[in-house]
Design a protein around this motif. Structure first.
Motif, short mmCIF file in Angstrom:
data_model
loop_
_atom_site.label_atom_id
_atom_site.label_comp_id
_atom_site.label_asym_id
_atom_site.label_seq_id
_atom_site.Cartn_x
_atom_site.Cartn_y
_atom_site.Cartn_z
N ALA A 23 24.08 6.85 18.69
CA ALA A 23 22.86 7.64 18.51
C ALA A 23 22.76 8.28 17.14
O ALA A 23 21.71 8.78 16.78
N LEU A 24 23.83 8.23 16.35
CA LEU A 24 23.84 8.96 15.09
C LEU A 24 22.73 8.53 14.13
O LEU A 24 22.10 9.38 13.51
N ALA A 26 19.69 7.47 14.69
CA ALA A 26 18.42 8.04 15.13
C ALA A 26 18.41 9.55 14.98
O ALA A 26 17.41 10.14 14.58
N LEU A 27 19.54 10.18 15.28
CA LEU A 27 19.63 11.64 15.11
C LEU A 27 19.48 12.02 13.65
O LEU A 27 18.81 13.00 13.32
N ALA A 28 20.09 11.22 12.77
CA ALA A 28 19.96 11.51 11.34
C ALA A 28 18.52 11.36 10.89
O ALA A 28 18.01 12.15 10.09
N LEU A 30 15.85 11.80 12.76
CA LEU A 30 15.11 12.94 13.30
C LEU A 30 15.30 14.16 12.44
O LEU A 30 14.35 14.88 12.10
N GLU A 111 20.75 11.49 23.94
CA GLU A 111 21.32 10.95 22.71
C GLU A 111 20.76 9.58 22.38
O GLU A 111 20.51 9.25 21.21
N ASP A 112 20.55 8.77 23.41
CA ASP A 112 20.05 7.41 23.18
C ASP A 112 18.67 7.39 22.54
O ASP A 112 18.33 6.45 21.81
N ALA A 114 17.48 10.00 20.66
CA ALA A 114 17.47 10.98 19.57
C ALA A 114 16.60 12.19 19.89
O ALA A 114 15.90 12.72 19.02
N ARG A 116 16.05 16.06 20.81
CA ARG A 116 16.71 17.36 20.64
C ARG A 116 16.11 18.35 21.63
O ARG A 116 14.89 18.52 21.68
N THR A 132 11.19 15.36 19.33
CA THR A 132 11.33 13.93 19.63
C THR A 132 10.57 13.10 18.61
O THR A 132 9.56 13.55 18.05
N ASN A 136 9.43 7.72 21.08
CA ASN A 136 10.22 8.02 22.28
C ASN A 136 9.62 9.16 23.11
O ASN A 136 10.29 9.70 23.99
#
Length: 473
Positions: A23-24, A26-28, A30, A111-112, A114, A116, A132, A136
């Motif tokens: 997931a990193l 996508a999190l990055a 976001l 997590e999948d 991204a 928060r 989001t 998603n």
């Protein structure tokens, strides 16, 4: 919930998860979108969903991101006696499974995509934060809906989070800054919910049950005490549908415990909590004017001059720059729903605490008697008006700022009018309000450490004249 306790809970719980790595990216993405693409000039819409839920919306379609901030009135002042820390506890539980989805699966789904989501508590409110990516949105909104409406509070998750909260409390008990602030509120607001520990104690956290968490959720998560702000890639019609989907099934009315208005104790008091640390920490404060008081903006300006303006503030100049007694000293004006305070802090060598507090008292007295100079007033107004835009340079900041204004009872036009209100503060206003605000004889002081030559007393030494301390003429 405190930043440390929330972070600790999640780090401990997810340390072994291999799904985080996937997931990193996508999190990055976001995070990057939320901080590097601020919303354009704001058009704040006031909308009402088909189901009657009111919200503010700032549309920003150039970035595929949606930020939502919401709050339920109540907060940790709704903790029942003997169950202090309940609101803080529930903020750690809201992503520990919901609906038919258990904790690990729920957080893996977050997590999948991204997504928060986090919760926090204050004395007056319980806050939710949601972000989001637009692509998603449907999946993220479904997870948010389950969290808001149907948190699970499974016993294994309750027991695990309880142990993390107890460990956090043990850690906080060794932190002089945290102890000083906690004990200041207890000293300033005895026999009132504001004086109780927001994070609870080892004893109260140990007693909180799953039923207590479910009862708090049932009492406080309702439509009539809900405030919502959305910023980002969503239209008014889409937001209206989303609001009804997420919040529409909540009870119409909250069942809050009545809490009375209050003020910090007057007449001056001082308490010392001994701790074997190389330097003492002091928290000091007194009552201030409410947020809707006509003098609040002038009070905000004169506080900036005294202790809120960083290196330009009088306290920093006198305590740090001229005498080298402390690395930092500051004050801020903090309005709550049921009171308002001016509070500050200083940390210094045990041998220098008495002198530092005497200087702080002396500077307050001078400001009350003389007010600021014309130059100081203009510099403060220039800074406060010039820096205001920095509160709105990301979607998440915009949402948080607007939610605060909504909670304080202001309309969207406040954003346009705020700087004019700052500039309207005259020198006469500043002098009058400084005399009203800065009353060192009412200072409530809490010191953690082993300050030399000081004792707890109802009339503390720092409230005596500080003429012997060199200072401005």
């Amino acid at each position: 919930m405190t930043v440390f306790s929330h972070a600790a809970a999640k780090v401990v719980h997810h340390a072994a998860r291999i799904t985080v790595a996937s997931a990193l990216p996508a999190l990055a993405m976001l995070f990057t979108l939320s901080v590097s693409h601020p919303a354009a000039a704001m058009n704040i819409q006031q909308i009402t969903s088909p189901g009657g839920i009111k919200a503010w919306l700032v549309e920003e379609h150039s970035v595929p991101l949606i930020s939502l901030r919401y709050a339920f009135d109540g907060g940790n002042s709704q903790d029942p006696p003997g169950k202090e820390g309940l609101a803080n506890f529930i903020t750690a539980m809201m992503d520990e499974g919901a609906g038919d989805i258990k904790s690990e699966d729920y957080q893996e789904r977050m997590e999948d995509i991204a997504m928060r989501m986090s919760y926090d508590d204050s004395k007056d409110s319980l806050y939710g934060s949601f972000e989001t990516l637009s692509k998603n949105r449907d999946k993220a909104v479904e997870l948010l809906k389950l969290s808001v409406q149907k948190p699970r509070f499974d016993q294994d998750a309750v027991d695990r989070i309880r142990q993390q909260l107890l460990a956090n409390l043990a850690y906080a008990d060794k932190d002089p800054d945290k102890v000083a602030m906690r004990e200041w509120f207890a000293q300033a607001f005895p026999d009132h919910p504001y004086g109780r520990s927001a994070n609870g104690t080892q004893q109260t956290i140990a007693k909180i049950t799953r039923d207590d968490l479910a009862d708090y959720h049932k009492r406080t998560f309702a439509r009539d005490n809900l405030k919502v702000v959305a910023v980002g890639d969503i239209t008014a019609a889409e937001l209206g549908k989303m609001l009804d989907d997420v919040f529409g099934a909540l009870p119409e009315h909250a069942d809050l415990i009545p809490v009375s208005k209050t003020e910090p104790v007057k007449g001056g008091s001082q308490k010392i909590i001994e701790m074997g640390v190389p330097q003492s920490v002091a928290v000091f404060g007194l009552g201030a004017m409410p947020r809707k008081d006509p003098d609040f903006m002038a009070g905000f300006v004169v506080n900036h001059i005294l202790g809120g303006g960083g290196f330009s503030a009088k306290l920093m100049e006198e305590v740090r720059e001229k005498r080298g007694l402390a690395y930092s000293v500051y004050t801020y004006l903090q309005p709550y729903q049921l009171t308002s305070i001016l509070v500050g802090s200083v940390a210094t060598k045990n041998a220098s605490m008495a002198q530092s507090l005497a200087i702080i008292k002396d500077e307050m007295k001078k400001m009350a008697e003389n007010g600021p100079t014309p130059q100081d007033l203009q510099a403060a107004k220039d800074y406060l008006t010039g820096s205001y835009a920095l509160r709105f340079d990301t979607n998440s900041k915009i949402a948080s700022q607007l939610l605060g204004l909504m909670q304080e009872g202001f309309g969207p036009d406040y954003v346009e009018n705020r700087n004019a209100m700052i500039n309207a503060v005259t020198l006469d206003d500043a002098k009058r309000v400084a005399a009203r605000l800065f009353k060192p004889e009412n200072l409530v002081v809490t010191i953690v450490g082993k300050p030399v030559g000081m004792n707890s007393a109802a009339t503390p030494p720092l409230l005596q004249p500080a003429a012997a301390v060199p200072g401005r003429g």
